[in-house]
Design an enzyme around this catalytic site. Structure first.
Site, PDB file in Angstrom:
ATOM      1  N   THR A   1      37.571  73.605  39.867  1.00 62.55           N
ATOM      2  CA  THR A   1      38.626  72.428  39.520  1.00 62.55           C
ATOM      3  C   THR A   1      37.641  71.201  39.180  1.00 62.55           C
ATOM      4  O   THR A   1      36.526  71.058  39.781  1.00 62.55           O
ATOM      5  CB  THR A   1      39.369  72.205  41.149  1.00 62.55           C
ATOM      6  OG1 THR A   1      40.179  70.912  40.792  1.00 62.55           O
ATOM      7  CG2 THR A   1      38.607  72.372  41.926  1.00 62.55           C
ATOM      8  N   ASP A   2      38.415  70.270  38.760  1.00 70.04           N
ATOM      9  CA  ASP A   2      38.130  68.845  38.295  1.00 70.04           C
ATOM     10  C   ASP A   2      37.714  68.237  39.548  1.00 70.04           C
ATOM     11  O   ASP A   2      36.991  67.339  39.646  1.00 70.04           O
ATOM     12  CB  ASP A   2      38.842  68.112  37.429  1.00 70.04           C
ATOM     13  CG  ASP A   2      40.230  68.117  37.821  1.00 70.04           C
ATOM     14  OD1 ASP A   2      40.500  68.473  38.889  1.00 70.04           O
ATOM     15  OD2 ASP A   2      40.958  67.365  36.951  1.00 70.04           O
ATOM     16  N   GLU A   3      38.315  68.534  40.783  1.00 74.17           N
ATOM     17  CA  GLU A   3      38.303  67.827  41.860  1.00 74.17           C
ATOM     18  C   GLU A   3      37.046  67.703  42.716  1.00 74.17           C
ATOM     19  O   GLU A   3      36.760  67.003  43.372  1.00 74.17           O
ATOM     20  CB  GLU A   3      39.559  68.493  42.742  1.00 74.17           C
ATOM     21  CG  GLU A   3      40.912  68.278  42.391  1.00 74.17           C
ATOM     22  CD  GLU A   3      41.965  68.476  43.227  1.00 74.17           C
ATOM     23  OE1 GLU A   3      41.892  68.383  44.384  1.00 74.17           O
ATOM     24  OE2 GLU A   3      43.187  69.233  43.084  1.00 74.17           O
TER      25      GLU A   3
ATOM     26  N   TYR B   1      39.569  70.960  50.488  1.00 73.14           N
ATOM     27  CA  TYR B   1      39.846  72.072  49.460  1.00 73.14           C
ATOM     28  C   TYR B   1      38.491  71.922  48.555  1.00 73.14           C
ATOM     29  O   TYR B   1      38.131  72.987  47.940  1.00 73.14           O
ATOM     30  CB  TYR B   1      41.304  71.839  48.810  1.00 73.14           C
ATOM     31  CG  TYR B   1      41.236  72.354  47.448  1.00 73.14           C
ATOM     32  CD1 TYR B   1      41.444  73.871  47.142  1.00 73.14           C
ATOM     33  CD2 TYR B   1      41.430  71.499  46.198  1.00 73.14           C
ATOM     34  CE1 TYR B   1      41.540  74.410  45.793  1.00 73.14           C
ATOM     35  CE2 TYR B   1      41.401  72.025  44.968  1.00 73.14           C
ATOM     36  CZ  TYR B   1      41.596  73.526  44.878  1.00 73.14           C
ATOM     37  OH  TYR B   1      41.473  74.146  43.636  1.00 73.14           O
TER      38      TYR B   1
ATOM     39  N   LYS C   1      35.696  74.370  47.017  1.00 76.62           N
ATOM     40  CA  LYS C   1      35.395  74.842  45.760  1.00 76.62           C
ATOM     41  C   LYS C   1      34.205  74.330  45.177  1.00 76.62           C
ATOM     42  O   LYS C   1      33.468  74.982  44.592  1.00 76.62           O
ATOM     43  CB  LYS C   1      36.673  74.248  44.947  1.00 76.62           C
ATOM     44  CG  LYS C   1      37.908  74.828  45.163  1.00 76.62           C
ATOM     45  CD  LYS C   1      38.429  76.041  45.026  1.00 76.62           C
ATOM     46  CE  LYS C   1      38.172  76.472  43.617  1.00 76.62           C
ATOM     47  NZ  LYS C   1      38.476  77.818  43.298  1.00 76.62           N
TER      48      LYS C   1
HETATM   49  N1  LIG Z   1      46.806  75.130  40.114  1.00 74.71           N
HETATM   50  C1  LIG Z   1      45.799  74.269  39.462  1.00 74.71           C
HETATM   51  O1  LIG Z   1      46.076  73.117  38.979  1.00 74.71           O
HETATM   52  C2  LIG Z   1      44.236  74.317  39.701  1.00 74.71           C
HETATM   53  C3  LIG Z   1      43.549  73.505  39.022  1.00 74.71           C
HETATM   54  C4  LIG Z   1      42.059  73.668  39.190  1.00 74.71           C
HETATM   55  C5  LIG Z   1      41.506  74.881  39.720  1.00 74.71           C
HETATM   56  N2  LIG Z   1      42.531  75.730  40.009  1.00 74.71           N
HETATM   57  C6  LIG Z   1      41.879  77.025  40.787  1.00 74.71           C
HETATM   58  O2  LIG Z   1      42.546  77.896  39.971  1.00 74.71           O
HETATM   59  C7  LIG Z   1      42.653  79.259  41.014  1.00 74.71           C
HETATM   60  C8  LIG Z   1      44.013  79.534  41.072  1.00 74.71           C
HETATM   61  O3  LIG Z   1      44.894  78.521  41.267  1.00 74.71           O
HETATM   62  P1  LIG Z   1      46.505  78.746  41.359  1.00 74.71           P
HETATM   63  O4  LIG Z   1      47.060  77.416  41.275  1.00 74.71           O
HETATM   64  O5  LIG Z   1      47.044  80.017  40.669  1.00 74.71           O
HETATM   65  O6  LIG Z   1      46.547  79.183  43.135  1.00 74.71           O
HETATM   66  P2  LIG Z   1      47.737  80.033  43.622  1.00 74.71           P
HETATM   67  O7  LIG Z   1      47.863  79.221  45.068  1.00 74.71           O
HETATM   68  O8  LIG Z   1      49.095  79.984  42.861  1.00 74.71           O
HETATM   69  O9  LIG Z   1      47.217  81.505  43.909  1.00 74.71           O
HETATM   70  C9  LIG Z   1      46.149  81.712  44.469  1.00 74.71           C
HETATM   71  C10 LIG Z   1      46.090  83.305  44.725  1.00 74.71           C
HETATM   72  O10 LIG Z   1      45.088  84.029  45.550  1.00 74.71           O
HETATM   73  C11 LIG Z   1      45.618  85.127  46.147  1.00 74.71           C
HETATM   74  N3  LIG Z   1      44.711  85.004  47.458  1.00 74.71           N
HETATM   75  C12 LIG Z   1      44.396  84.023  48.349  1.00 74.71           C
HETATM   76  N4  LIG Z   1      43.654  84.261  49.220  1.00 74.71           N
HETATM   77  C13 LIG Z   1      43.028  85.576  48.752  1.00 74.71           C
HETATM   78  C14 LIG Z   1      42.092  86.425  49.347  1.00 74.71           C
HETATM   79  N5  LIG Z   1      41.444  86.271  50.453  1.00 74.71           N
HETATM   80  N6  LIG Z   1      41.920  87.678  48.507  1.00 74.71           N
HETATM   81  C15 LIG Z   1      42.553  87.853  47.389  1.00 74.71           C
HETATM   82  N7  LIG Z   1      43.589  87.207  47.162  1.00 74.71           N
HETATM   83  C16 LIG Z   1      43.807  85.797  47.692  1.00 74.71           C
HETATM   84  C17 LIG Z   1      46.945  84.685  46.700  1.00 74.71           C
HETATM   85  O11 LIG Z   1      47.584  85.506  47.167  1.00 74.71           O
HETATM   86  C18 LIG Z   1      47.531  83.776  45.376  1.00 74.71           C
HETATM   87  O12 LIG Z   1      48.177  84.908  44.467  1.00 74.71           O
HETATM   88  C19 LIG Z   1      42.117  78.826  42.286  1.00 74.71           C
HETATM   89  O13 LIG Z   1      40.811  79.269  42.524  1.00 74.71           O
HETATM   90  C20 LIG Z   1      42.228  77.191  42.423  1.00 74.71           C
HETATM   91  O14 LIG Z   1      41.411  76.497  43.106  1.00 74.71           O
HETATM   92  C21 LIG Z   1      43.886  75.510  40.327  1.00 74.71           C
END
Ligand SMILES: NC(=O)c1ccc[n+]([C@@H]2O[C@H](COP(=O)([O-])OP(=O)(O)OC[C@H]3O[C@@H](n4cnc5c(N)ncnc54)[C@H](O)[C@@H]3O)[C@@H](O)[C@H]2O)c1
Length: 349
Positions: free
Chosen positions: A131-133, A156, A160
Site C-alpha cells: 500500500t501507499d500507506e 495496519y 504492511k
Molecule cells: N483495498 C485497498 O484500497 C488497498 C490499497 C492498498 C493495498 N491493499 C492491499 O491489497 C490486499 C488486498 O486488499 P483488499 O482490499 O482486497 O482486502 P480484503 O480485506 O477485501 O481481502 C482480504 C482477503 O484476505 C483473506 N485473508 C485474510 N487473512 C487470511 C489468511 N490468514 N490466510 C488466507 N487468506 C486470508 C480474506 O479472507 C480476504 O478474502 C491487501 O494486502 C491490502 O493490504 C489494498
C-alpha cells in the site's frame, strides 16, 4: 501457467481472479481463509470456469501452503491475503501482525521450499501487494515515488511495511524472486462496506448518516479495482524481480468530494423518497487517530516499463461502482446477514 492468488476471495483478489481466469493465458488458484472480509458471492460467476479454482487455507499454515504449491505447481504467486482495514487495526492490532507479518513470512518460507524442491517452473516469481500507506503522509505537494522513505502511521501500515521488508529480504538472502507493488486506495464493485465508498453508497440508499472523518479534507489517490488487477498481472508477467512498482489511479480527491460525487450520482439514479439531496445526510465524525492527511502516487515507472495506465477516470469508475451496488442487493445482503453493522471509525468501547 497457474497463478496462486492469496486473498482471492476479497475485494481486489476477486477482481484479479476474474482477470486471470478470463485472460486465456493463465489459471487463478484462489487460496483464501474466507474471513469476514471475503464474500463467497464475489467469485460465484467463476464457478465451473476452467481458469479458476479455490482452496480454502491460511497463509500462516505451512502445511496448507505446501499442499497448495504441490497441488497446483504455480508459475507465480500474487500475495494479497491480509487484514486490510485501518480502523480495525487501531481497535485490535494483534490480528494485523499475525496475518500481515507472520502470514507473509510463512508464504515466503513456503515459496523458498517450493523453489528448493526443484518443482517450481522456470521463471517463478512472487508479487507482494502493498500500500501507499507505508510511506506515511504527504504535504499539499508531491507524490510518492518507489524510493520514498518508509514512515507508516497506523498498525495496519506498519504491518504492511514489515511485510514489504520481508519480501525484499527473502530475495536478497534466500534468492526468492520477489517483486513489491504499492498501490493507492482502490474502489469498485465488491468492496466490503466498512470502507468509505461502499459504506456511503449503502448508507445513502437506506437514508442513514454518511460519516465523514474530521473536516473531510484527507486526500486519497483513487484507483479503480480492475485497473489495479490489470497492473498486478502485468507486474507478474513482465516486472523485474527485485524491483518495486507504485500504482495509482491519478485521481486525487478529498474524502468530502468523494462523498459529494456519490451523492450526486444517487440523486440522479435513486432519488430520495421524501425529496431532498443525499448530501444532506453527510455527517462529520471525530477523526481517526494518526490519520494521514494526503497520499498520492507517482506511477510513471510502471507506465514507462510495463505500459500500464488506468483505463477508468474517477467519474467513469464511480458511476460503474454506484451502479454495481444498486444492482447487486444479494451481494450486499450477504454481507449484512453476517452480523456486520456498518460503521466508520473506532469501535465504541
Ligand atoms: N483495498 C485497498 O484500497 C488497498 C490499497 C492498498 C493495498 N491493499 C492491499 O491489497 C490486499 C488486498 O486488499 P483488499 O482490499 O482486497 O482486502 P480484503 O480485506 O477485501 O481481502 C482480504 C482477503 O484476505 C483473506 N485473508 C485474510 N487473512 C487470511 C489468511 N490468514 N490466510 C488466507 N487468506 C486470508 C480474506 O479472507 C480476504 O478474502 C491487501 O494486502 C491490502 O493490504 C489494498
Amino acid at each position: 501457467m497457474n497463478i496462486l492468488v492469496t486473498g482471492g476471495g476479497g475485494f481486489i483478489g476477486s477482481a484479479l481472479c476474474r482477470i486471470i481466469a478470463r485472460s486465456g493465458r493463465h489459471r487463478a488458484v484462489n487460496f483464501d481463509l474466507m474471513t469476514y472480509a471475503a464474500n463467497p458471492l464475489s467469485n460465484a460467476e467463476l464457478d465451473g470456469c476452467d481458469g479458476y479454482s479455490f482452496m480454502r487455507g491460511d497463509v500462516r499454515d505451512a502445511e496448507a501452503l505446501a499442499r497448495a504449491f504441490d497441488g497446483c505447481r504455480p508459475g507465480g504467486v500474487i500475495h494479497l491475503a491480509a487484514e486490510s482495514h485501518v480502523d480495525r487495526s487501531i481497535d485490535g492490532p494483534r490480528a494485523f501482525l499475525d496475518t500481515n507479518i507472520m502470514g507473509t513470512y510463512q508464504l515466503l518460507q513456503s515459496a523458498r521450499e517450493y523453489l528448493d524442491s526443484g518443482r517450481a517452473p522456470d521463471g517463478f516469481r512472487l508479487v507482494h501487494v502493498s500500500t501507499d500507506e507505508v510511506f506515511g503522509s504527504l504535504g499539499p505537494e508531491g507524490r510518492f515515488s518507489e524510493t520514498a522513505p518508509y514512515d507508516p502511521s497506523s498498525p495496519y501500515s506498519a504491518s504492511k511495511a514489515a511485510a514489504d521488508h520481508l519480501a525484499r529480504a527473502w530475495r536478497r538472502t534466500y534468492g526468492v524472486p520477489t517483486i513489491v507493488t504499492n498501490c493507492s486506495n482502490n474502489y469498485g464493485p465488491r468492496q466490503f462496506p466498512e470502507k468509505l465508498i461502499p459504506l456511503v453508497i449503502l448508507n445513502a440508499v437506506e437514508e442513514l448518516p454518511l460519516p465523514v472523518y474530521g473536516d473531510g479534507g484527507n486526500v486519497r489517490d483513487w484507483l479503480y479495482v480492475e485497473d489495479h488487477a490489470r497492473a498486478l498481472l502485468a507486474v507478474l508477467e513482465s516486472g523485474a524481480v527485485g524491483e518495486s512498482y507504485n500504482i495509482g489511479g491519478g485521481a486525487e480527491l478529498a474524502n468530502i468530494d468523494v462523498v459529494l460525487a456519490i451523492c450526486r450520482l444517487l440523486d440522479a439514479r435513486r432519488p430520495r423518497a421524501g425529496g431532498g439531496r443525499h448530501e444532506d445526510l453527510a455527517a462529520f465524525v471525530p477523526d481517526r487517530p494518526g490519520h494521514d492527511r494526503r497520499y498520492a502516487m507517482d506511477s510513471r515507472k510502471i507506465t514507462a516499463e510495463l505500459g500500464w495506465k488506468p483505463i477508468e477516470d474517477f467519474a467513469s469508475g464511480m458511476a460503474k461502482t454506484v451502479d454495481w451496488y444498486l444492482g447487486n442487493p444479494d451481494w450486499c445482503g450477504a454481507v449484512a446477514a453476517d452480523s456486520y453493522r456498518r460503521r466508520l471509525g473506532k469501535a465504541k468501547s
